[in-house]
Design a protein around this motif. Structure first.
Motif, PDB file in Angstrom:
ATOM      1  N   ASP A  20     -36.298  25.587  14.746  1.00 50.62           N
ATOM      2  CA  ASP A  20     -35.774  25.811  13.522  1.00 50.62           C
ATOM      3  C   ASP A  20     -36.774  26.242  12.430  1.00 50.62           C
ATOM      4  OD1 ASP A  20     -33.549  22.748  13.788  1.00 50.62           O
ATOM      5  OD2 ASP A  20     -33.252  25.035  14.502  1.00 50.62           O
ATOM      6  N   SER A  21     -37.947  25.745  12.521  1.00 54.63           N
ATOM      7  CA  SER A  21     -39.080  26.175  11.920  1.00 54.63           C
ATOM      8  C   SER A  21     -39.215  27.593  11.691  1.00 54.63           C
ATOM      9  CB  SER A  21     -40.213  25.316  11.928  1.00 54.63           C
ATOM     10  OG  SER A  21     -40.980  25.640  13.080  1.00 54.63           O
ATOM     11  N   THR A  26     -30.918  32.894   6.928  1.00 56.94           N
ATOM     12  CA  THR A  26     -29.829  33.834   7.309  1.00 56.94           C
ATOM     13  C   THR A  26     -29.417  33.217   9.022  1.00 56.94           C
ATOM     14  OG1 THR A  26     -30.306  35.522   6.077  1.00 56.94           O
ATOM     15  CG2 THR A  26     -28.900  36.137   7.995  1.00 56.94           C
ATOM     16  N   GLU A  27     -30.478  32.867   9.895  1.00 58.43           N
ATOM     17  CA  GLU A  27     -30.380  32.720  11.040  1.00 58.43           C
ATOM     18  C   GLU A  27     -29.703  31.240  11.127  1.00 58.43           C
ATOM     19  OE1 GLU A  27     -33.579  34.871  14.004  1.00 58.43           O
ATOM     20  OE2 GLU A  27     -34.354  33.314  12.162  1.00 58.43           O
ATOM     21  N   HIS A  28     -30.240  30.445  10.282  1.00 54.67           N
ATOM     22  CA  HIS A  28     -29.635  29.115  10.072  1.00 54.67           C
ATOM     23  C   HIS A  28     -28.133  29.187   9.944  1.00 54.67           C
ATOM     24  CE1 HIS A  28     -33.113  26.161  10.661  1.00 54.67           C
ATOM     25  NE2 HIS A  28     -33.693  27.031  10.003  1.00 54.67           N
ATOM     26  N   LEU A  29     -27.873  29.935   8.885  1.00 55.05           N
ATOM     27  CA  LEU A  29     -26.408  29.879   8.467  1.00 55.05           C
ATOM     28  C   LEU A  29     -25.659  30.505   9.733  1.00 55.05           C
ATOM     29  CD1 LEU A  29     -24.324  29.726   6.299  1.00 55.05           C
ATOM     30  CD2 LEU A  29     -24.863  31.914   5.375  1.00 55.05           C
ATOM     31  N   GLY A  30     -26.068  31.745  10.355  1.00 55.08           N
ATOM     32  CA  GLY A  30     -25.358  32.241  11.463  1.00 55.08           C
ATOM     33  C   GLY A  30     -25.228  31.271  12.708  1.00 55.08           C
ATOM     34  N   ASP A  31     -26.341  30.252  12.848  1.00 57.71           N
ATOM     35  CA  ASP A  31     -26.187  29.796  13.876  1.00 57.71           C
ATOM     36  C   ASP A  31     -24.996  28.670  13.594  1.00 57.71           C
ATOM     37  OD1 ASP A  31     -28.022  30.980  15.329  1.00 57.71           O
ATOM     38  OD2 ASP A  31     -29.634  29.014  14.835  1.00 57.71           O
ATOM     39  N   LYS A  32     -25.089  28.157  12.227  1.00 58.51           N
ATOM     40  CA  LYS A  32     -23.983  27.082  11.864  1.00 58.51           C
ATOM     41  C   LYS A  32     -22.610  27.713  12.244  1.00 58.51           C
ATOM     42  CE  LYS A  32     -24.875  23.978   9.191  1.00 58.51           C
ATOM     43  NZ  LYS A  32     -25.034  22.847   8.156  1.00 58.51           N
ATOM     44  N   SER A  72     -24.511  14.165  20.022  1.00 60.06           N
ATOM     45  CA  SER A  72     -25.455  15.183  20.106  1.00 60.06           C
ATOM     46  C   SER A  72     -25.213  15.775  21.316  1.00 60.06           C
ATOM     47  CB  SER A  72     -26.890  14.656  19.976  1.00 60.06           C
ATOM     48  OG  SER A  72     -27.055  13.815  18.714  1.00 60.06           O
ATOM     49  N   SER A  73     -25.504  17.048  21.279  1.00 59.20           N
ATOM     50  CA  SER A  73     -25.232  17.937  22.769  1.00 59.20           C
ATOM     51  C   SER A  73     -26.463  17.706  23.450  1.00 59.20           C
ATOM     52  CB  SER A  73     -24.999  19.375  22.302  1.00 59.20           C
ATOM     53  OG  SER A  73     -26.260  20.172  21.851  1.00 59.20           O
ATOM     54  N   ILE A  74     -26.611  17.981  24.503  1.00 58.46           N
ATOM     55  CA  ILE A  74     -27.768  17.818  25.387  1.00 58.46           C
ATOM     56  C   ILE A  74     -29.005  18.835  24.865  1.00 58.46           C
ATOM     57  CG2 ILE A  74     -28.854  18.507  27.825  1.00 58.46           C
ATOM     58  CD1 ILE A  74     -25.804  17.717  28.807  1.00 58.46           C
ATOM     59  N   VAL A  75     -28.514  20.105  24.335  1.00 57.24           N
ATOM     60  CA  VAL A  75     -29.522  21.027  23.830  1.00 57.24           C
ATOM     61  C   VAL A  75     -29.932  20.132  22.542  1.00 57.24           C
ATOM     62  CG1 VAL A  75     -29.839  23.028  22.667  1.00 57.24           C
ATOM     63  CG2 VAL A  75     -28.429  22.933  24.668  1.00 57.24           C
ATOM     64  N   ASP A  76     -29.212  19.562  21.465  1.00 56.15           N
ATOM     65  CA  ASP A  76     -29.727  18.855  20.516  1.00 56.15           C
ATOM     66  C   ASP A  76     -30.733  17.745  20.955  1.00 56.15           C
ATOM     67  OD1 ASP A  76     -28.382  20.523  18.689  1.00 56.15           O
ATOM     68  OD2 ASP A  76     -26.565  19.165  18.547  1.00 56.15           O
ATOM     69  N   LYS A  77     -30.284  17.208  21.757  1.00 58.88           N
ATOM     70  CA  LYS A  77     -31.268  15.750  22.400  1.00 58.88           C
ATOM     71  C   LYS A  77     -32.456  16.401  22.867  1.00 58.88           C
ATOM     72  CE  LYS A  77     -27.157  12.950  23.432  1.00 58.88           C
ATOM     73  NZ  LYS A  77     -26.456  12.382  24.449  1.00 58.88           N
ATOM     74  N   ALA A  78     -32.611  17.508  23.732  1.00 55.78           N
ATOM     75  CA  ALA A  78     -33.797  18.030  24.187  1.00 55.78           C
ATOM     76  C   ALA A  78     -34.795  18.557  22.936  1.00 55.78           C
ATOM     77  CB  ALA A  78     -33.290  19.175  25.261  1.00 55.78           C
ATOM     78  N   LYS A  79     -33.783  19.508  21.835  1.00 54.13           N
ATOM     79  CA  LYS A  79     -34.727  19.929  20.805  1.00 54.13           C
ATOM     80  C   LYS A  79     -35.232  18.508  20.259  1.00 54.13           C
ATOM     81  CE  LYS A  79     -33.145  23.001  18.273  1.00 54.13           C
ATOM     82  NZ  LYS A  79     -32.047  24.027  17.552  1.00 54.13           N
ATOM     83  N   SER A  80     -34.641  17.417  19.983  1.00 54.84           N
ATOM     84  CA  SER A  80     -35.241  16.424  19.196  1.00 54.84           C
ATOM     85  C   SER A  80     -36.443  15.789  19.991  1.00 54.84           C
ATOM     86  CB  SER A  80     -34.196  15.379  19.085  1.00 54.84           C
ATOM     87  OG  SER A  80     -33.105  15.882  18.269  1.00 54.84           O
ATOM     88  N   ALA A  81     -36.153  15.727  21.360  1.00 56.52           N
ATOM     89  CA  ALA A  81     -37.274  15.203  22.173  1.00 56.52           C
ATOM     90  C   ALA A  81     -38.603  15.896  21.906  1.00 56.52           C
ATOM     91  CB  ALA A  81     -36.805  15.039  23.623  1.00 56.52           C
ATOM     92  N   LEU A  82     -38.380  17.315  21.868  1.00 56.48           N
ATOM     93  CA  LEU A  82     -39.724  18.009  21.583  1.00 56.48           C
ATOM     94  C   LEU A  82     -40.069  18.345  20.202  1.00 56.48           C
ATOM     95  CD1 LEU A  82     -38.492  20.691  24.113  1.00 56.48           C
ATOM     96  CD2 LEU A  82     -40.443  19.125  24.628  1.00 56.48           C
ATOM     97  N   GLY A  83     -39.296  17.572  19.264  1.00 53.28           N
ATOM     98  CA  GLY A  83     -39.874  17.784  17.981  1.00 53.28           C
ATOM     99  C   GLY A  83     -39.248  19.056  17.189  1.00 53.28           C
ATOM    100  N   LEU A  84     -38.235  19.758  17.843  1.00 56.00           N
ATOM    101  CA  LEU A  84     -37.615  20.965  17.387  1.00 56.00           C
ATOM    102  C   LEU A  84     -36.509  20.872  16.627  1.00 56.00           C
ATOM    103  CD1 LEU A  84     -38.758  23.016  20.478  1.00 56.00           C
ATOM    104  CD2 LEU A  84     -39.999  23.032  18.464  1.00 56.00           C
ATOM    105  N   GLY A  85     -35.790  19.589  16.572  1.00 54.45           N
ATOM    106  CA  GLY A  85     -34.440  19.470  15.876  1.00 54.45           C
ATOM    107  C   GLY A  85     -34.766  19.456  14.529  1.00 54.45           C
ATOM    108  N   ASP A  86     -33.480  19.614  13.945  1.00 60.91           N
ATOM    109  CA  ASP A  86     -33.183  19.623  12.215  1.00 60.91           C
ATOM    110  C   ASP A  86     -33.987  18.474  11.888  1.00 60.91           C
ATOM    111  OD1 ASP A  86     -31.531  21.949  12.280  1.00 60.91           O
ATOM    112  OD2 ASP A  86     -29.736  20.897  12.350  1.00 60.91           O
ATOM    113  N   LYS A  87     -34.588  18.590  10.694  1.00 62.41           N
ATOM    114  CA  LYS A  87     -35.341  17.809   9.929  1.00 62.41           C
ATOM    115  C   LYS A  87     -34.404  17.320   8.753  1.00 62.41           C
ATOM    116  CE  LYS A  87     -39.071  18.366  12.293  1.00 62.41           C
ATOM    117  NZ  LYS A  87     -38.761  18.465  13.462  1.00 62.41           N
ATOM    118  N   ALA A  88     -33.322  17.784   8.458  1.00 62.70           N
ATOM    119  CA  ALA A  88     -32.318  17.138   7.451  1.00 62.70           C
ATOM    120  C   ALA A  88     -31.556  16.115   7.881  1.00 62.70           C
ATOM    121  CB  ALA A  88     -31.509  18.445   7.128  1.00 62.70           C
TER     122      ALA A  88
END
Length: 88
Positions: A20-21, A26-32, A72-88
């Protein structure tokens, strides 16, 4: 190949794996927007009409359950585990 109105698994994976960083606003908005549209299409499409790849994709991304049950989806859980998830 994806079903009509659905994101391909490649598009989902590409969006999910980019930190996410490193994404622009635009990419954040498009993903959402893409994610919400895909979840809506997946919810409205009968399970029997989904391709095998879309069934698998819905399973791994949390499908419509991610929006209706706030799970949370599996992808979201994996991203969080790696410290890549949303910080908001």
């Amino acid at each position: 190949m994806s079903d009509a109105g659905r994101q391909s698994l490649t598009d989902k994976a590409t969006a999910a794996l980019k930190p996410d960083s490193e994404k622009t606003t635009t990419e954040h908005l498009g993903d959402k927007i893409s994610g919400k549209a895909d979840n809506a299409a997946g919810t409205l499409q009968p399970q029997g009409e989904k391709s095998y790849t879309q069934k698998v994709g819905d399973t791994f991304s949390g499908g419509h359950d991610a929006t209706t049950n706030n799970n949370s989806s599996i992808v979201d859980k994996a991203k969080s585990a790696l410290g890549l998830g949303d910080k908001a």
